[in-house]
Design a protein around this motif. Sequence first.
Motif, short mmCIF file in Angstrom:
data_model
loop_
_atom_site.label_atom_id
_atom_site.label_comp_id
_atom_site.label_asym_id
_atom_site.label_seq_id
_atom_site.Cartn_x
_atom_site.Cartn_y
_atom_site.Cartn_z
N GLY A 120 53.82 61.84 24.62
CA GLY A 120 53.11 62.51 23.53
C GLY A 120 53.99 63.55 22.86
N TYR A 121 53.90 63.59 21.54
CA TYR A 121 54.66 64.54 20.74
C TYR A 121 53.64 65.44 20.04
N VAL A 122 53.56 66.70 20.44
CA VAL A 122 52.55 67.60 19.92
C VAL A 122 53.02 68.21 18.60
N HIS A 123 52.28 67.93 17.55
CA HIS A 123 52.58 68.46 16.22
C HIS A 123 51.80 69.75 16.01
N GLU A 124 52.50 70.80 15.60
CA GLU A 124 51.87 72.12 15.47
C GLU A 124 51.50 72.45 14.03
N GLY A 125 51.80 71.58 13.08
CA GLY A 125 51.55 71.90 11.68
C GLY A 125 50.23 71.38 11.17
N ILE A 126 50.21 71.01 9.89
CA ILE A 126 48.99 70.51 9.24
C ILE A 126 48.62 69.15 9.80
N TRP A 127 47.36 68.97 10.12
CA TRP A 127 46.86 67.65 10.49
C TRP A 127 45.36 67.60 10.27
N SER A 128 44.90 66.55 9.61
CA SER A 128 43.47 66.29 9.47
C SER A 128 43.28 64.82 9.14
N ASP A 129 42.31 64.19 9.80
CA ASP A 129 41.90 62.89 9.29
C ASP A 129 40.86 63.15 8.19
N ILE A 130 40.47 62.12 7.46
CA ILE A 130 39.47 62.30 6.40
C ILE A 130 38.29 61.38 6.67
N GLY A 131 37.89 61.31 7.93
CA GLY A 131 36.88 60.34 8.33
C GLY A 131 35.51 60.55 7.73
N VAL A 132 35.14 61.81 7.49
CA VAL A 132 33.84 62.13 6.91
C VAL A 132 34.08 63.16 5.80
N PRO A 133 33.08 63.36 4.92
CA PRO A 133 33.31 64.23 3.76
C PRO A 133 33.80 65.64 4.10
N ILE A 134 33.28 66.26 5.14
CA ILE A 134 33.74 67.61 5.45
C ILE A 134 35.21 67.61 5.87
N ASP A 135 35.65 66.54 6.55
CA ASP A 135 37.07 66.41 6.90
C ASP A 135 37.92 66.21 5.65
#
Length: 366
Positions: free
Chosen positions: A209-224
């Motif tokens: 596993g490579y842990v990313h510390e920056g920006i990350w978001s899925d867009i699975g639902v409208p609030i995401d």
Amino acid sequence: MVIALILTGGFATRLRPLTLTKPKALLPILDKPLLDWIIEGVKKASIKDVILSVRYLSHLIKSRYGDGSTYNVNIRYLEESKPLGDAGPLRLAFERGEIEGTFLTIYGDVFSDLNLLDLINYHKKKGGIATLALAKVEDPLRYGVVVLDDEGKVKSFIEKPKERPPSNIVNAGVYVFEPEVIKYIPSKYPSKISLHLIPKLLEVGDVYGYVHEGIWSDIGVPIDYRRANYMALKKLYPNGYIDKTAEIGDDVEIINPAFIGKNVIVGRGSKLGPLTVINEAVRIGTSCRIKGSIVMMGTLIDDSVVIGDSIIGEKSFIGKWVRIEDGVVLGDEVVIDDEVFIARNAIILPFKEVTSDVREEGKVVL
């Protein structure tokens, strides 16, 4: 040579009504589609060969990206004739001779500033059969939760745990795979990376596993989806952005961060922001108040409209004195007549004309 396989074929039902008229990967983050951001990240990693796995509304993706020459990459398409799940396209790509060596797999609904070259180099250094990009989140129950040992090796992988998760480190939807993983993908479709492939790989080989510390978001639902835009806005334009072609009227107040795109017109006395994205060719009348919202390309908003923490689809029309409460999602080309009230979390499907108040919270207007 590493090849990138980007998965864009899903129906994205949880993002409806936005995805009734376009695939999820074409929804804009600030001023360009999410898939543009992903391809740019691939290009920064010096990867030239991209395979787009497509199915739902695939013609829209193909017409935008073509052979990839506009983006300085080589794009080929893997057309799914039936739903394959997210692991099925990997097997199909190998069966068709599209992939032979180490390859990236990227979900087409993930917005991140992950450095893909660093991820690939980490994978090569560790020498495992697979490497998962990981992110830290506040609500791990919604994701595949990962526990790592001190060497970065994946000890356990729990898909959407029902009880207390063992960590807040989750699957970020970006993988580096060695070609031998294909033999562990079920030959029957559909199959899932998280449910069928990763657990098997943990049995037979080393997965890191490579842990990313920056920006990350899925867009699975409208609030995401809104959150991904907020993240991009705060990271790229913390002091806000107004395109030079925008026309901002007298006494307009903009609370940053806010994004005002090309050829936008904002009438006098309006107040925008914070965390507001106004896409290209939107026209906003006088004395409007818009906050925490995404207003997509070509929408017309008349005078004295109030919009809070909502998403307004492309080429919609919002009449005078309309009030749209928090969490509302409008599909493309919706018309809302003057003085209409839209209650919290209402969903209005594309091409609908709304002539009277929607008072029921969470109502779906068909």
